[in-house]
Design a protein around this motif. Structure first.
Motif: not given
Ligand SMILES: [Zn+2]
Length: 158
Positions: A3, A6, A31, A34
């Motif tokens: 991702c 994050c 993701c 997050c």
């Protein structure tokens, strides 16, 4: 895929689309950590067209082999270099089309494509190629081939 927001490695694909030219795939991903959404592009590998030979062995499609077969058939025939080149291109395109889904084509299918295209451009060259390709055992088979030729391809291409 990592991702970009994050750094988490876990994501799920929410949409997959093959782009217009068919050579790459766009995926919308989400993701799992997050919830951010991002897009990835992947190139579809261009697999070579494989030819399955009579004995079952496979080899990559070889344009030069088609060229050699056609040059032999067209020797001293009133067919221009350009026409002969177009002929090879046509056979290559038709082979690729025929083997599109599996990326495989049998050598006999290629032989038939060569015959069909030679027939359209020069009947003598066609007979020359056919006599080698079909390994005529006796004159009767040869006559039979000419008779067949006068029927089948004409109806297909008119
Ligand atoms: Zn994330």
């Amino acid at each position: 895929m990592r991702c970009p927001y994050c750094g988490n490695d876990d994501d799920k694909v929410i949409d997959t689309r093959t782009l217009a030219e068919g050579d790459s795939v766009r995926r919308r991903r989400e993701c799992v950590n997050c919830g951010a959404r991002f897009t990835s592009y992947e190139k579809i590998e261009d697999k070579p067209l494989m030819v399955i030979k009579q004995d079952g062995r496979r080899e990559p499609f070889d344009r030069q082999k088609v060229v050699r077969g056609i040059e032999r058939a067209l020797e001293k025939r009133p067919v221009s270099q350009m026409d002969s080149e177009n002929l090879v291109n046509e056979i290559e395109n038709q082979s690729a089309k025929k083997g599109k889904t599996t990326r495989e084509i049998s050598s006999s299918d290629i032989g038939e494509l060569v015959l069909k295209n030679l027939y359209l451009i020069d009947k003598v060259a066609y007979i020359r190629f056919a006599s080698v390709y079909r390994h005529f055992e006796n004159p009767d088979e040869f006559v039979e081939e000419i008779r067949k030729m006068e029927g089948s391809f004409d109806s297909e291409n008119s």
